[in-house]
Design a protein around this motif. Structure first.
Motif, short mmCIF file in Angstrom:
data_model
loop_
_atom_site.label_atom_id
_atom_site.label_comp_id
_atom_site.label_asym_id
_atom_site.label_seq_id
_atom_site.Cartn_x
_atom_site.Cartn_y
_atom_site.Cartn_z
N LEU A 110 0.73 -1.20 -0.03
CA LEU A 110 0.02 0.20 -0.02
C LEU A 110 0.90 1.43 0.20
O LEU A 110 0.19 2.29 -0.38
CB LEU A 110 -1.12 -0.09 1.19
CG LEU A 110 -1.87 -1.11 1.42
CD1 LEU A 110 -2.70 -0.90 2.60
CD2 LEU A 110 -2.85 -1.48 -0.02
N CYS A 111 2.22 1.19 0.44
CA CYS A 111 2.99 2.22 0.32
C CYS A 111 3.35 2.73 -1.04
O CYS A 111 4.00 4.02 -1.14
CB CYS A 111 4.22 1.93 1.20
SG CYS A 111 3.83 1.30 2.86
N GLN A 170 -1.81 2.56 -4.35
CA GLN A 170 -2.91 3.22 -3.91
C GLN A 170 -3.85 3.71 -5.10
O GLN A 170 -5.18 3.75 -4.98
CB GLN A 170 -2.45 4.63 -3.28
CG GLN A 170 -1.56 4.09 -1.96
CD GLN A 170 -2.36 4.53 -0.91
OE1 GLN A 170 -3.23 5.42 -0.92
NE2 GLN A 170 -2.16 4.03 0.53
N ASN A 171 -3.25 4.16 -6.16
CA ASN A 171 -3.88 4.85 -7.42
C ASN A 171 -4.87 3.52 -7.97
O ASN A 171 -6.05 3.61 -8.18
CB ASN A 171 -3.09 5.25 -8.48
CG ASN A 171 -2.43 6.57 -7.99
OD1 ASN A 171 -3.13 7.15 -7.01
ND2 ASN A 171 -1.28 6.78 -8.53
N HIS A 172 -4.12 2.22 -8.15
CA HIS A 172 -5.11 1.14 -8.65
C HIS A 172 -6.18 0.93 -7.90
O HIS A 172 -7.32 0.53 -8.24
CB HIS A 172 -4.09 -0.18 -8.73
CG HIS A 172 -4.65 -1.49 -8.63
ND1 HIS A 172 -5.35 -1.96 -9.86
CD2 HIS A 172 -5.20 -2.30 -7.70
CE1 HIS A 172 -6.00 -2.93 -9.64
NE2 HIS A 172 -5.78 -3.35 -8.39
N TYR A 175 -5.57 3.87 6.28
CA TYR A 175 -5.96 4.93 6.94
C TYR A 175 -6.20 6.08 5.69
O TYR A 175 -7.34 6.72 5.41
CB TYR A 175 -5.28 5.87 8.05
CG TYR A 175 -5.46 4.98 9.23
CD1 TYR A 175 -6.26 4.20 9.69
CD2 TYR A 175 -4.41 5.35 10.19
CE1 TYR A 175 -6.29 3.36 10.75
CE2 TYR A 175 -4.51 4.74 11.52
CZ TYR A 175 -5.58 3.85 11.74
OH TYR A 175 -5.42 3.03 12.96
N ALA A 176 -5.21 6.28 5.03
CA ALA A 176 -5.30 7.18 3.97
C ALA A 176 -6.12 6.96 2.73
O ALA A 176 -7.01 7.53 2.14
CB ALA A 176 -3.88 7.47 3.25
N LEU A 177 -6.18 5.55 2.29
CA LEU A 177 -7.27 5.02 1.34
C LEU A 177 -8.61 5.31 2.02
O LEU A 177 -9.54 5.76 1.22
CB LEU A 177 -7.09 3.51 1.30
CG LEU A 177 -5.86 2.99 0.33
CD1 LEU A 177 -5.51 1.68 0.56
CD2 LEU A 177 -6.13 3.55 -1.19
N HIS A 204 -13.84 8.56 1.74
CA HIS A 204 -14.58 9.13 2.40
C HIS A 204 -14.74 10.62 1.86
O HIS A 204 -15.90 11.19 1.49
CB HIS A 204 -14.43 9.31 3.74
CG HIS A 204 -15.19 10.11 4.42
ND1 HIS A 204 -16.73 9.85 4.57
CD2 HIS A 204 -15.37 11.33 5.20
CE1 HIS A 204 -17.33 10.71 5.44
NE2 HIS A 204 -16.47 11.59 5.91
N SER A 205 -13.69 11.31 1.39
CA SER A 205 -13.77 12.60 0.75
C SER A 205 -14.28 12.77 -0.53
O SER A 205 -15.11 13.61 -1.10
CB SER A 205 -12.20 13.11 0.82
OG SER A 205 -11.50 12.16 -0.20
N HIS A 206 -14.43 11.77 -1.24
CA HIS A 206 -14.94 11.35 -2.76
C HIS A 206 -16.47 11.28 -2.27
O HIS A 206 -17.37 11.48 -3.24
CB HIS A 206 -14.30 10.64 -3.41
CG HIS A 206 -13.31 11.29 -4.38
ND1 HIS A 206 -11.86 10.98 -3.58
CD2 HIS A 206 -12.70 11.61 -5.49
CE1 HIS A 206 -11.13 11.42 -4.46
NE2 HIS A 206 -11.43 11.94 -5.35
N TYR A 207 -16.78 10.36 -1.32
CA TYR A 207 -18.00 9.84 -1.20
C TYR A 207 -18.48 9.89 -0.01
O TYR A 207 -18.52 8.54 0.94
CB TYR A 207 -17.97 8.13 -2.02
CG TYR A 207 -17.49 8.31 -3.16
CD1 TYR A 207 -18.34 8.40 -4.21
CD2 TYR A 207 -16.28 7.53 -3.40
CE1 TYR A 207 -17.56 8.22 -5.57
CE2 TYR A 207 -15.59 7.42 -4.48
CZ TYR A 207 -16.46 7.88 -5.81
OH TYR A 207 -15.85 7.40 -6.89
N PRO A 208 -18.86 11.08 0.52
CA PRO A 208 -19.02 11.11 1.97
C PRO A 208 -20.35 10.43 2.38
O PRO A 208 -20.62 10.29 3.68
CB PRO A 208 -19.22 12.71 2.38
CG PRO A 208 -19.42 13.16 0.94
CD PRO A 208 -18.70 12.32 -0.01
N HIS A 209 -21.21 10.05 1.45
CA HIS A 209 -22.69 9.44 1.97
C HIS A 209 -22.35 8.01 2.14
O HIS A 209 -23.21 7.19 2.55
CB HIS A 209 -23.54 9.66 0.66
CG HIS A 209 -22.93 8.86 -0.57
ND1 HIS A 209 -21.95 9.50 -1.43
CD2 HIS A 209 -23.58 7.73 -1.10
CE1 HIS A 209 -21.74 8.87 -2.45
NE2 HIS A 209 -22.60 7.72 -2.46
N ILE A 210 -21.28 7.45 1.65
CA ILE A 210 -20.97 5.90 1.87
C ILE A 210 -20.23 5.75 3.23
O ILE A 210 -19.47 6.30 3.73
CB ILE A 210 -20.00 5.66 0.86
CG1 ILE A 210 -20.57 5.72 -0.69
CG2 ILE A 210 -19.46 4.04 1.17
CD1 ILE A 210 -19.43 5.19 -1.87
#
Length: 711
Positions: free
Chosen positions: A415-416, A421-423, A467-469, A474-480
């Motif tokens: 994950l580092c 991360q992009n994938h 945590y970053a993922l 969450h930042s893109h989809y706050p409703h999820i």
């Protein structure tokens, strides 16, 4: 004398920074504002007993290997491969009503440490430490940095710790504190099933309802260590921090590193007091208002495991909706090549054979039925049959010249790496765009292995990358809503809740085990945010055969869900499930803001918890017969002080489960009975006669009976 106080709820923390030394001199009940605080260290400072060094003894608030302190060290560091002698002094101490910052430094060892402690109105404190290498030319290896070093209250003589294994998490062990150290830790890359990163100390014989207790937990989902040992000042001291791999933290000149927060709280009312404090703390921190969305889940896993397709999933949705489900969660097995364990992980493409049109039509069908749609994912994992593993072999965690180590026949992605991360994010974006889920069950079904050991993918970096993922999604989809799951309870911790919205604490849905899991995890995490599902009988993990009513009523204590095969239910069982899902829908808001009072009962084969909403002056009393009776008469139990001075309408909601008796009390047979709360507190009530595995649910006050609820 330089004294600073922090008040949190009904507790006060007092520190002394006089003579450039940092010392915690009081942690206890709330001190009066007009109290002469200087009297506390005057009367309580430790002596220098025979057998110690000649220097005047003074307990340190952050002890180090300074050449004379015998306390457990809160900092271990090396420079040029050699252990470093560090003698920290206070450089500055800044305090406000809710934050205390203490800056410590040692010019000779070229090390500085900042300790930051925050308080909250809930009564919960948080503490973390930051170390800085102030050298201009040499690096600094950090082997241990405590997020918290705290002397336990002197009256504390016992500690509870929690651990276990898969499907048997959060087993409780009570240990007497004597002339020995107590150490709990995990080096599995996640908080783990084996070691819940939390300790509760207390006065001798502390219980759910009584005596002073102190809880400490690390807000971290990876390797950790919590330690209690005898203190040279008397009593014991506690530390918590990340269990570091050798060489994992190496600071270049001028570089800093911060430990994760440690949460801690003190209660004068047993463990129940901690539950109330941490529920308020998390609700405030997560920004929950009076409305907390908790739709009834239906999770597909134990209905069909890997054997499902679009047609069978839609049929299962029909059955789930009929039982009262409001969210359908499609679990493992929907991906291309995913026909069992050890295959089909990494590409996150719906199976073109079983889901030829993707997941969009399936999600649309759920919404047509009035349910939202959720999806299981395990983005940190890969199997070697996947396209991503074949094309990017270097993305997989492994050590050169050594055999790869699998878990559940799957492997860890690094994950580092930014490209990993992009994938993962691209796969999630594609899935979310396609089927529009409002819930992700984020799983992680294996421990770390071969992580770190000189590579950039250190245990710390892997946890921070997870945590970053989560934050990116969450930042893109706050409703999820994102649930943290790790083969059940492998990531049941404060760090996981800080970055997600729901915790899955165990794969066991055996109600006996689930009751204990909820009892122990609720000391730190709010029950309303803990997934609690109605499973099958026999249980898929314990093989226990227990009444459906017990399985349903235990599920009311958390975020209720269903995880069984509806086709195996008889008609009367369907009615039972429908009855209790209706009840949960009617009462979930009241339950989400209820305090949980687990009762001290002399009979070990009986457990009880009162879920009481003070703002509504009402509650639910749950009684579980978990063992064979030890007396012919069921016990009389008294309720806590929260019911005092109130008047209730008392009703046993399931009298059919308490009928194993020749002649019962009138209220055991049903009906509504006006009862004084003072009577319930002072005299108590005799519980119904329950057979093994059966339970009773008793309504107090304005809580609606499931017999009168509408769909």
């Amino acid at each position: 004398m330089s004294l600073s106080r922090l008040d949190a709820g009904s507790s006060t923390l007092l520190v002394d920074c006089s003579e450039n030394q940092f010392q915690v001199c009081y942690l206890g009940g709330l001190l009066p504002q007009d109290l002469n605080l200087s009297e506390i260290p005057l009367l309580t400072n430790a002596l220098t007993p025979h057998g110690e060094l000649d220097s005047e003894f003074r307990p340190q608030g952050f002890p180090t290997q300074d050449g004379y302190s015998q306390a457990q060290t809160a900092l271990l560091a090396r420079r040029n491969g050699q252990a470093l002698l560090i003698d920290l002094s206070v450089v500055n101490c800044c305090s406000s009503p809710d934050v205390l910052d203490v800056q410590l430094a040692d010019a000779q060892s070229q090390v500085a440490v900042n300790i930051s402690i925050k308080s909250s109105a809930s009564g919960v404190f948080s503490s973390h430490s930051t170390i800085t290498n102030t050298s201009y030319d040499t690096s600094l290896n950090v082997d241990w940095l405590a997020s918290i070093h705290m002397p336990l209250p002197p009256s504390h003589r016992e500690v509870e710790r929690y651990g276990g294994f898969w499907a048997n998490e959060l087993l409780c062990e009570r240990v007497f504190l004597g002339q020995h150290s107590l150490d709990i830790s995990s080096n599995r890359g996640r908080s783990s099933h084996q070691s819940f990163p939390c300790l509760i100390s207390g006065e001798h014989g502390f219980s759910q309802e009584r005596k002073q207790v102190f809880l400490t937990s690390l807000e971290w989902s990876g390797n950790h260590r919590l330690r209690i040992e005898p203190s040279p000042a008397g009593g014991h001291s506690l530390q918590a921090g990340i269990a570091l791999q050798a060489g994992e933290v190496c600071l270049n000149p001028g570089q800093s590193w911060s430990s994760p927060p440690a949460l801690f709280a003190l209660s004068e009312d047993g463990v129940n007091g901690l539950r109330s404090q941490f529920r308020r703390y998390w609700y405030t921190r997560k920004g929950f208002d009076s409305t907390l969305a908790r739709p009834v889940h239906f999770n597909s896993w134990e209905s069909n495991y890997f054997t499902h397709d679009a047609k069978s999933s839609c049929k299962l949705m029909d059955e789930a909706q009929a039982l009262g489900a409001e969210r359908f969660v499609l679990d493992d097995g929907w991906m291309q090549g995913r026909v069992g364990i050890g295959c089909g992980l990494g590409d996150w493409i719906p199976c073109p054979v079983r889901y030829p049109q993707g997941l969009k039509p399936v999600a649309a069908y759920a919404r047509k039925l009035g349910m939202s749609f959720g999806l299981w994912v395990e983005p940190e994992m890969v199997t070697f049959d996947s396209r991503v593993a074949k094309e990017h072999d270097d993305w997989v965690i492994r050590m050169p010249h050594r055999d790869s180590v699998s878990g559940r026949k799957q492997y860890l992605l690094n994950l580092c790496l930014p490209e990993v991360q992009n994938h993962i994010l691209e796969c999630l974006h594609r899935l979310i765009k396609d089927c529009g889920p409002d819930y992700l069950k984020w799983d992680m079904n294996r421990d770390h292995a071969q992580v770190g050991f000189g590579s950039m993918a250190t245990p710390i970096a892997m946890t921070e990358a997870w945590y970053a993922l989560l934050e990116e999604v969450h930042s893109h989809y706050p409703h999820i809503t994102i649930e943290s799951c790790a083969a059940g309870g492998g990531r049941t911790d404060a760090g996981a809740l800080a970055h997600s919205h729901r915790i899955w604490p165990s794969d066991s849905m055996d109600p006996m085990q689930r009751f204990d899991v909820m009892k122990h995890v609720s000391s730190l995490l709010p029950p309303a945010l803990i997934g609690t599902h109605v499973g099958a009988s026999p249980s898929s993990t314990s093989a226990a055969r227990l009444p459906l009513s017990t399985r349903c009523i235990v599920a009311l204590q958390g975020h209720m869900g269903l995880e069984l095969n509806p086709q195996e239910l008889r008609e009367e069982e369907r009615s039972t499930v429908q009855r209790w899902t209706r009840f949960f829908k009617a009462e979930r808001e009241s339950l989400s803001h209820a305090d949980f009072y687990y009762l001290d009962i002399d009979e070990p084969s009986l457990d009880a918890v009162l879920m009481f909403n003070a703002s509504m002056s009402g509650g639910l009393l749950f009684v579980l017969r978990r063992g064979y009776p030890q007396n012919a008469q069921p016990p009389i139990i008294r309720l806590p002080a929260c019911v005092s001075g109130k008047q209730f309408d008392l009703e046993l909601l399931n009298p059919e489960d308490g009928d194993f008796v020749q002649h019962s009390s009138a209220w055991h047979e049903g009906g509504v009975w006006p009862i004084s709360g003072d009577v319930l507190q002072l005299a108590g009530l005799r519980v119904p006669c329950l057979r093994y595995g059966h339970c009773a649910l008793i309504k107090l006050g304005p809580w609606a009976s499931p017999n009168t609820q509408q769909s």
